[in-house]
Design a protein around this motif. Structure first.
Motif, PDB file in Angstrom:
ATOM      1  N   GLU A  37       0.809  -1.214   0.000  1.00 42.15           N
ATOM      2  CA  GLU A  37       0.000   0.000   0.000  1.00 42.15           C
ATOM      3  C   GLU A  37       0.847   1.271   0.000  1.00 42.15           C
ATOM      4  O   GLU A  37       1.948   1.305   0.546  1.00 42.15           O
ATOM      5  CB  GLU A  37      -0.915   0.030   1.227  1.00 42.15           C
ATOM      6  N   TRP A  39      -0.141   5.708   0.568  1.00 41.09           N
ATOM      7  CA  TRP A  39      -1.251   6.542   1.017  1.00 41.09           C
ATOM      8  C   TRP A  39      -0.951   8.010   0.796  1.00 41.09           C
ATOM      9  O   TRP A  39       0.206   8.428   0.708  1.00 41.09           O
ATOM     10  CB  TRP A  39      -1.589   6.284   2.488  1.00 41.09           C
ATOM     11  N   TYR A  46      -3.984   3.202  -1.103  1.00 44.59           N
ATOM     12  CA  TYR A  46      -4.092   2.674  -2.458  1.00 44.59           C
ATOM     13  C   TYR A  46      -3.252   1.409  -2.553  1.00 44.59           C
ATOM     14  O   TYR A  46      -2.132   1.352  -2.039  1.00 44.59           O
ATOM     15  CB  TYR A  46      -3.574   3.684  -3.489  1.00 44.59           C
ATOM     16  N   ASP A  48      -0.799  -0.761  -4.483  1.00 47.48           N
ATOM     17  CA  ASP A  48       0.191  -0.480  -5.524  1.00 47.48           C
ATOM     18  C   ASP A  48       0.365  -1.713  -6.413  1.00 47.48           C
ATOM     19  O   ASP A  48       1.362  -2.424  -6.345  1.00 47.48           O
ATOM     20  CB  ASP A  48       1.519  -0.081  -4.881  1.00 47.48           C
TER      21      ASP A  48
END
Length: 212
Positions: A37, A39, A46, A48
């Motif tokens: 992740e 952020w 999000y 990745d």
């Protein structure tokens, strides 16, 4: 302390982003990451899925990677290629234990495009031949020689590039150039196409083939 507003303002004022029309982009400011992740400054996370540019294979902020960076920074941050160094020599030895045959030497570069530039030069100098074949639907970097090898429209704006680079159609079952209906058929027809290109270009003139 960084804020989203400050990061966004400085980015738009001073950072030139690759492969982008600068006035038409709005890059997302990222505050941090962990594992799979990343952020933003509001804490929105999000996944990745792209691993950035396909290089964060171990995830973001892997504790062993972070610890190794900190440890090395305390000893030596950089060293020129003309010197021997324990970490570089160790990595070269470990790579030699994995590579097949007599591939025992490693030439270290700063990134993929530079690696491909040197591969192009080495192939030509070693063989004394001029031509290099690369596939369409490929990306090999943005430097002058690497973009010549690239087989997608990003190459067009940089042409004319390095002479002697030729492209062929590789296997791509999803949208086959060979009207194949199975992966095996696509493989066989792509290989036959490559063999035909080599025949027409003259195998004795080809220094190498680069593939992703």
């Amino acid at each position: 302390m960084a804020t989203e507003e400050r990061v966004r303002r400085d980015d738009r004022a001073h950072v030139f982003h690759s492969w982008s029309a600068q006035g038409q982009i709005n890059p997302l400011p990222i505050a941090g990451g962990q594992g799979v992740e990343i952020w933003d400054y509001e804490g929105k996370r999000y996944m990745d899925f792209a691993s950035q540019l396909v290089y964060t294979n171990l995830g973001h902020q892997h504790p062993k990677v972070v610890a190794a960076i900190k440890e090395q920074a305390d000893v030596l941050c950089t060293i020129a290629p003309s010197y021997a160094n324990d970490k570089r020599s160790e990595l070269a030895r470990l790579l030699a234990e994995l590579t097949p045959g007599d591939l025992e030497m490693t030439f270290f570069t700063n990134g993929g495009a530079e690696a491909n530039e040197n591969a192009l030069r080495i192939a030509r100098m070693h063989t004394g031949r001029h031509k290099v074949l690369a596939a369409y639907r490929s990306y090999h970097g943005a430097t002058h020689g690497a973009i010549a090898l690239t087989g997608d429209p990003r190459r067009w704006g940089s042409e004319p590039t390095v002479p002697g680079v030729l492209h062929f159609c590789g296997p791509y079952t999803y949208r086959s150039s060979f009207h194949s209906t199975t992966p095996e058929e696509e493989r066989d027809r792509a290989l036959a196409h490559l063999e035909e290109v080599l025949m027409y270009e003259g195998p004795h003139t080809v220094a190498g083939i680069i593939l992703e």
